[in-house]
Design a protein around this motif. Sequence first.
Motif, short mmCIF file in Angstrom:
data_model
loop_
_atom_site.label_atom_id
_atom_site.label_comp_id
_atom_site.label_asym_id
_atom_site.label_seq_id
_atom_site.Cartn_x
_atom_site.Cartn_y
_atom_site.Cartn_z
N THR A 21 -17.50 6.73 -15.73
CA THR A 21 -16.11 7.16 -15.81
C THR A 21 -15.26 5.95 -16.14
OG1 THR A 21 -16.51 8.84 -14.16
CG2 THR A 21 -14.23 8.29 -14.60
N ARG A 22 -14.38 6.09 -17.12
CA ARG A 22 -13.49 5.01 -17.52
C ARG A 22 -12.05 5.51 -17.53
NH1 ARG A 22 -16.42 1.86 -22.48
NH2 ARG A 22 -18.32 1.36 -21.34
N PHE A 23 -11.14 4.57 -17.55
CA PHE A 23 -9.72 4.91 -17.63
C PHE A 23 -9.38 5.31 -19.06
CE2 PHE A 23 -9.58 2.05 -13.95
CZ PHE A 23 -8.91 2.87 -13.07
N ALA A 24 -8.48 6.26 -19.19
CA ALA A 24 -7.95 6.58 -20.50
C ALA A 24 -7.10 5.40 -20.97
CB ALA A 24 -7.11 7.86 -20.44
N VAL A 25 -7.15 5.12 -22.25
CA VAL A 25 -6.48 3.93 -22.79
C VAL A 25 -4.96 3.95 -22.53
CG1 VAL A 25 -6.00 2.65 -24.91
CG2 VAL A 25 -8.28 3.53 -24.49
N PRO A 26 -4.25 5.04 -22.77
CA PRO A 26 -2.80 5.02 -22.50
C PRO A 26 -2.47 4.75 -21.03
CG PRO A 26 -3.34 6.88 -23.88
CD PRO A 26 -4.63 6.30 -23.42
N ASP A 53 -5.02 7.47 -9.90
CA ASP A 53 -5.01 8.89 -10.23
C ASP A 53 -6.30 9.27 -10.97
OD1 ASP A 53 -4.32 11.48 -10.71
OD2 ASP A 53 -2.74 11.03 -12.16
N GLN A 54 -7.00 10.25 -10.45
CA GLN A 54 -8.25 10.70 -11.06
C GLN A 54 -8.03 11.38 -12.40
OE1 GLN A 54 -11.37 10.09 -9.99
NE2 GLN A 54 -10.48 8.85 -8.36
N GLY A 55 -6.85 11.90 -12.63
CA GLY A 55 -6.56 12.57 -13.90
C GLY A 55 -6.49 11.60 -15.07
N ASN A 56 -6.37 10.31 -14.79
CA ASN A 56 -6.30 9.31 -15.84
C ASN A 56 -7.66 8.75 -16.21
OD1 ASN A 56 -3.52 9.48 -16.02
ND2 ASN A 56 -3.20 7.97 -14.42
N ARG A 57 -8.72 9.38 -15.72
CA ARG A 57 -10.07 8.90 -16.01
C ARG A 57 -10.79 9.91 -16.90
NH1 ARG A 57 -11.79 5.49 -10.91
NH2 ARG A 57 -9.71 5.02 -10.18
N VAL A 58 -11.64 9.42 -17.75
CA VAL A 58 -12.38 10.29 -18.66
C VAL A 58 -13.87 10.00 -18.53
CG1 VAL A 58 -10.54 10.61 -20.35
CG2 VAL A 58 -12.04 8.64 -20.55
N ASN A 59 -14.68 11.04 -18.68
CA ASN A 59 -16.13 10.87 -18.67
C ASN A 59 -16.60 10.56 -20.08
OD1 ASN A 59 -16.43 11.38 -15.95
ND2 ASN A 59 -16.60 13.59 -16.26
N ARG A 60 -17.60 9.72 -20.17
CA ARG A 60 -18.11 9.30 -21.47
C ARG A 60 -19.43 10.00 -21.80
NH1 ARG A 60 -15.10 6.21 -24.72
NH2 ARG A 60 -16.92 5.04 -25.31
N PHE A 61 -19.43 10.90 -22.76
CA PHE A 61 -20.63 11.50 -23.33
C PHE A 61 -21.61 12.04 -22.30
CE2 PHE A 61 -19.35 8.04 -26.29
CZ PHE A 61 -18.85 8.85 -27.29
N GLU A 62 -21.15 12.88 -21.44
CA GLU A 62 -21.95 13.57 -20.44
C GLU A 62 -22.72 12.64 -19.51
OE1 GLU A 62 -24.48 16.30 -22.43
OE2 GLU A 62 -22.84 17.35 -23.40
#
Length: 97
Positions: free
Chosen positions: A36-41, A23-32
């Motif tokens: 892209t990494r996974f959200a920890v939860p 799921d792409q919604g569970n990924r976060v961008n890091r400092f512009e």
Amino acid sequence: MLQIIGWLGCLYLFVKGLEILGDQGNRVNRFESDETRFAVPSLIAAILAISGALIFPLVIGAQANQISLARAPVQSYADCLKSAPSLAEMNHCDANR
């Protein structure tokens, strides 16, 4: 019947873990940056789901081994005495009583 339900639950956990990872919604961008990494939860949830699905066959296998050991025939004390050829073997029967 319970094993079938367990296997279906195992399959569900495995697919759900893969769904969380995909799921792409569970990924976060890091400092512009483009990284892209996974959200920890979501990463923890995916690891728990997939590891639970992979551990289940081990639990079922261990349970099957315990059941087969429990159904093994046990020699009675009288049968042990009848089959004992010597006094030492008879004493062994007394010790295992």
